[in-house]
Design a protein around this motif. Sequence first.
Motif, mmCIF file in Angstrom:
data_model
loop_
_atom_site.group_PDB
_atom_site.id
_atom_site.type_symbol
_atom_site.label_atom_id
_atom_site.label_comp_id
_atom_site.label_asym_id
_atom_site.label_seq_id
_atom_site.Cartn_x
_atom_site.Cartn_y
_atom_site.Cartn_z
ATOM 1 N N ASP A 1 -9.491 -22.757 -50.015
ATOM 2 C CA ASP A 1 -10.676 -22.312 -49.278
ATOM 3 C C ASP A 1 -10.400 -21.091 -48.413
ATOM 4 N N LEU A 2 -9.258 -21.115 -47.752
ATOM 5 C CA LEU A 2 -8.930 -20.007 -46.859
ATOM 6 C C LEU A 2 -8.781 -18.706 -47.647
ATOM 7 N N ALA A 3 -8.093 -18.798 -48.781
ATOM 8 C CA ALA A 3 -7.886 -17.605 -49.610
ATOM 9 C C ALA A 3 -9.217 -17.083 -50.136
ATOM 10 N N VAL A 4 -10.092 -17.996 -50.554
ATOM 11 C CA VAL A 4 -11.385 -17.581 -51.108
ATOM 12 C C VAL A 4 -12.197 -16.846 -50.052
ATOM 13 N N ALA A 5 -12.297 -17.439 -48.860
ATOM 14 C CA ALA A 5 -13.140 -16.836 -47.824
ATOM 15 C C ALA A 5 -12.539 -15.528 -47.326
ATOM 16 N N SER A 6 -11.244 -15.540 -47.003
ATOM 17 C CA SER A 6 -10.665 -14.317 -46.440
ATOM 18 C C SER A 6 -10.626 -13.211 -47.479
ATOM 19 N N GLY A 7 -10.331 -13.558 -48.713
ATOM 20 C CA GLY A 7 -10.317 -12.553 -49.772
ATOM 21 C C GLY A 7 -11.684 -11.927 -49.978
ATOM 22 N N SER A 8 -12.721 -12.763 -49.988
ATOM 23 C CA SER A 8 -14.075 -12.251 -50.198
ATOM 24 C C SER A 8 -14.473 -11.304 -49.066
ATOM 25 N N TYR A 9 -14.261 -11.751 -47.827
ATOM 26 C CA TYR A 9 -14.663 -10.917 -46.687
ATOM 27 C C TYR A 9 -13.821 -9.647 -46.596
ATOM 28 N N PHE A 10 -12.541 -9.795 -46.900
ATOM 29 C CA PHE A 10 -11.652 -8.638 -46.862
ATOM 30 C C PHE A 10 -12.154 -7.557 -47.824
ATOM 31 N N ALA A 11 -12.521 -7.969 -49.026
ATOM 32 C CA ALA A 11 -12.974 -7.009 -50.035
ATOM 33 C C ALA A 11 -14.222 -6.272 -49.558
ATOM 34 N N VAL A 12 -15.175 -7.016 -49.009
ATOM 35 C CA VAL A 12 -16.413 -6.379 -48.544
ATOM 36 C C VAL A 12 -16.111 -5.437 -47.385
ATOM 37 N N PHE A 13 -15.316 -5.929 -46.429
ATOM 38 C CA PHE A 13 -15.042 -5.128 -45.243
ATOM 39 C C PHE A 13 -14.356 -3.819 -45.601
ATOM 40 N N ILE A 14 -13.319 -3.914 -46.407
ATOM 41 C CA ILE A 14 -12.521 -2.719 -46.678
ATOM 42 C C ILE A 14 -13.332 -1.690 -47.476
ATOM 43 N N GLN A 15 -14.215 -2.162 -48.340
ATOM 44 C CA GLN A 15 -15.013 -1.223 -49.121
ATOM 45 C C GLN A 15 -16.050 -0.528 -48.265
ATOM 46 N N LEU A 16 -16.704 -1.308 -47.426
ATOM 47 C CA LEU A 16 -17.739 -0.739 -46.568
ATOM 48 C C LEU A 16 -17.129 0.216 -45.547
ATOM 49 N N ALA A 17 -15.957 -0.143 -45.038
ATOM 50 C CA ALA A 17 -15.358 0.622 -43.944
ATOM 51 C C ALA A 17 -14.530 1.799 -44.442
ATOM 52 N N PHE A 18 -14.288 1.854 -45.727
ATOM 53 C CA PHE A 18 -13.352 2.849 -46.243
ATOM 54 C C PHE A 18 -13.595 4.280 -45.734
ATOM 55 N N PRO A 19 -14.819 4.816 -45.867
ATOM 56 C CA PRO A 19 -15.017 6.201 -45.438
ATOM 57 C C PRO A 19 -14.694 6.413 -43.963
ATOM 58 N N LEU A 20 -15.053 5.440 -43.123
ATOM 59 C CA LEU A 20 -14.790 5.578 -41.694
ATOM 60 C C LEU A 20 -13.297 5.479 -41.403
ATOM 61 N N LEU A 21 -12.617 4.583 -42.102
ATOM 62 C CA LEU A 21 -11.183 4.424 -41.889
ATOM 63 C C LEU A 21 -10.432 5.714 -42.220
ATOM 64 N N MET A 22 -10.984 6.496 -43.167
ATOM 65 C CA MET A 22 -10.285 7.703 -43.596
ATOM 66 C C MET A 22 -10.319 8.815 -42.550
ATOM 67 N N LEU A 23 -11.129 8.654 -41.525
ATOM 68 C CA LEU A 23 -11.328 9.755 -40.581
ATOM 69 C C LEU A 23 -10.213 9.870 -39.551
ATOM 70 N N ASN A 24 -9.474 8.822 -39.370
ATOM 71 C CA ASN A 24 -8.466 8.820 -38.318
ATOM 72 C C ASN A 24 -7.082 8.592 -38.915
ATOM 73 N N ARG A 25 -6.096 9.255 -38.321
ATOM 74 C CA ARG A 25 -4.743 9.243 -38.865
ATOM 75 C C ARG A 25 -4.180 7.826 -39.044
ATOM 76 N N ILE A 26 -4.367 7.007 -38.025
ATOM 77 C CA ILE A 26 -3.773 5.663 -38.095
ATOM 78 C C ILE A 26 -4.578 4.742 -39.001
ATOM 79 N N THR A 27 -5.913 4.754 -38.803
ATOM 80 C CA THR A 27 -6.741 3.870 -39.627
ATOM 81 C C THR A 27 -6.686 4.292 -41.094
ATOM 82 N N ARG A 28 -6.431 5.586 -41.323
ATOM 83 C CA ARG A 28 -6.338 6.019 -42.712
ATOM 84 C C ARG A 28 -5.175 5.323 -43.407
ATOM 85 N N ARG A 29 -4.053 5.272 -42.707
ATOM 86 C CA ARG A 29 -2.899 4.599 -43.310
ATOM 87 C C ARG A 29 -3.194 3.124 -43.552
#
Lengths: 387, 273
Positions: free
Chosen positions: A282-310
């Motif tokens: 259950d933990l893997a299913v929930a965290s994996g699902s949310y992780f995928a959505v979060f990282i995709q949605l946030a990707f462009p914003l994360l790329m703007l800063n040196r640390i978050t880009r990494r």
Amino acid sequence: MSTGNEPLLPAPGRLLGLAGARLAATVERVSGIRYGVYGLAVLRVGYGLVLLALLLTGYTDRRLIWGPESAWTPDLFKESLAEDGTFSLFAISDSGVWFEVLFHVFLLVVVLFILGWRTRWITPVLAVLVWSWHQRQPWVLDGGDNLMQLVLFYLIFADLSARWSLDDRRRVRRAAARAAKASAEPAPAKRDRSLGEAENAVPGVAPGLPAFEGGLRWRLATIGHNAALVATLLQVSIVYFNAGLLKVQGEMWQQGTALYYTLRTDEFAPFPRLSRLIWENDLAVASGSYFAVFIQLAFPLLMLNRITRRLGLVAVTSMHLGIGVLMGLGSFSLIMVFSDLLFVRSGTYRRVGAFAQAVWHRTRTRTRLSATPSLPKPAKHRTLTGS
Amino acid sequence: MNRTSCSATGLVCFLSDKLERRVPGGKEPASARGTFKAQSEQGKSLTGWRLRVLALACSAVVLALAFHFGMTFLYVAPWNPAYEKSASVVEGYMNPYFGQNWELFAPDPIDYDARVLVRAKVKDASGWERHTGWLDVTGPERELTRGSLFPGRLARVVGGARQMVTDADVPPSAASLPEEEEETEAETEEEPPDPVFQDQAVRHIRAVATLAARAEWGDGVTEIQLRVSDHMFPRFEDGDRDGAGTKTYSDFDWWPAVAMSADAVRMWKESHR
């Protein structure tokens, strides 16, 4: 721009001059430097290897998938081309001979693209070939193929062989030869890569440089190069952002159960038992699902800063690693990763390159030493260093 | 303008010198490889008209990028009013060369397994016709992906054709329709099926089915019938993940086999063992 010594309200003429200078500086910045040459070299080699792998894994079945024997019959293929108002080189003839010729030319072009040979010409040829090939059987494609196609169109305008390519090697040798001639000194027999780049510098005004260097044509091409780079980065950002935006609208992604369904499918399960380990947790299913959505949605914003880009790049890369292994979508994952690597700065690539070079030389020296009888080394060691 | 351009040129030389040290690419020492950076110190720097040409090119490029990615965003974004207003312009610009779709397992991921089965009417040499049992066409294809991180695209041929049938909403044969078919009222809101696309989907899957059938039962195959069976996984929220889930299937009409070359059948047979 203002240095503080200037009058508070500059005269109109001065203002114009300042604006002009600022404009000139901007133009210099975008027309005087080709950015991202290392990332683009990595992308070139990466895309090329994925294409090569796709062609080779389909090689024995090529006629059945893309050839005259395809279930997407020549008739269906041509009807669909006409509907979309497009073309494919594969439609020129239905004959098996034409297909074989084109397929093998395609293979050759992919290899030349990887090596970076005459890339200015090879890239548009490759883009047309990939388009033609995708049209021939559009029902075996995925998002990775789609992205690669778009990026190849943009990168027709980019200088993809500025580094790590045959084009680059030829350029360096020619420049060195010309420089040697100009300074009337004997040319170095072979360029010693161990010395690094600074030692290869041509002293003075670099007489080895081509005449058009810094000229208008070169600068216009540079603007095209940088625009193509920006286009690719924007395209990748749009892919992630929209993939995320579409997911947040889905109930299963909202509930954090999407991974359960995805990993249960038989269609994307190279290792069903491994997948089961995850979808039963259950933990893997929930965290994996949310992780995928979060990282995709946030990707462009994360790329703007040196640390978050990494952080962002590490995160998406691990996501694609997961997709590649758990779902068997190797080509998709690799295409996405090689596209993401364009967000890594040139400085990082240079450091990695220098490190790799140092390791390579140390290995070679050690191997050479170990090969001489006066310095015996255990055989095990020799194989370890990859001689 | 002359004075302006003179001072601009001077400043550019000065600035570009500074820039070379400041920008990421600037750290690289000037060398024989430095062909990717303009050598301003050569005196080839920007003069008035050159600067204007380049500035114009830059602006054109910025506008083009803004336009292209504005269009791209509208094209791929979920439904929104801006798209609704300019749909024909957006579609006209993007298709076919910039066509794209990022509904990767979205809005909801695939939550069922679809398998394709085929049976056939086979005529033997004496003219006797027999009906075969169901043949699993998807199974051998799935075998191609097992244990493989980079399966060849052959493994998507049956799945792709099945996807097309689903996308085109090809109607199953009337005989196989389940009883509870009173939903037609609710379904009218959806887009009406495109008959040309449906026809192509049928021809596509018929070719696949013919290849599989002939590879199994020989050249005597005259007609084929397709069954698509869907296995819906147990719902997560129901808690019983080891449950059987729901299995449904739809049978399509009997279709005449397609003319596929003997070579194609042989190749199919060899690659789907």
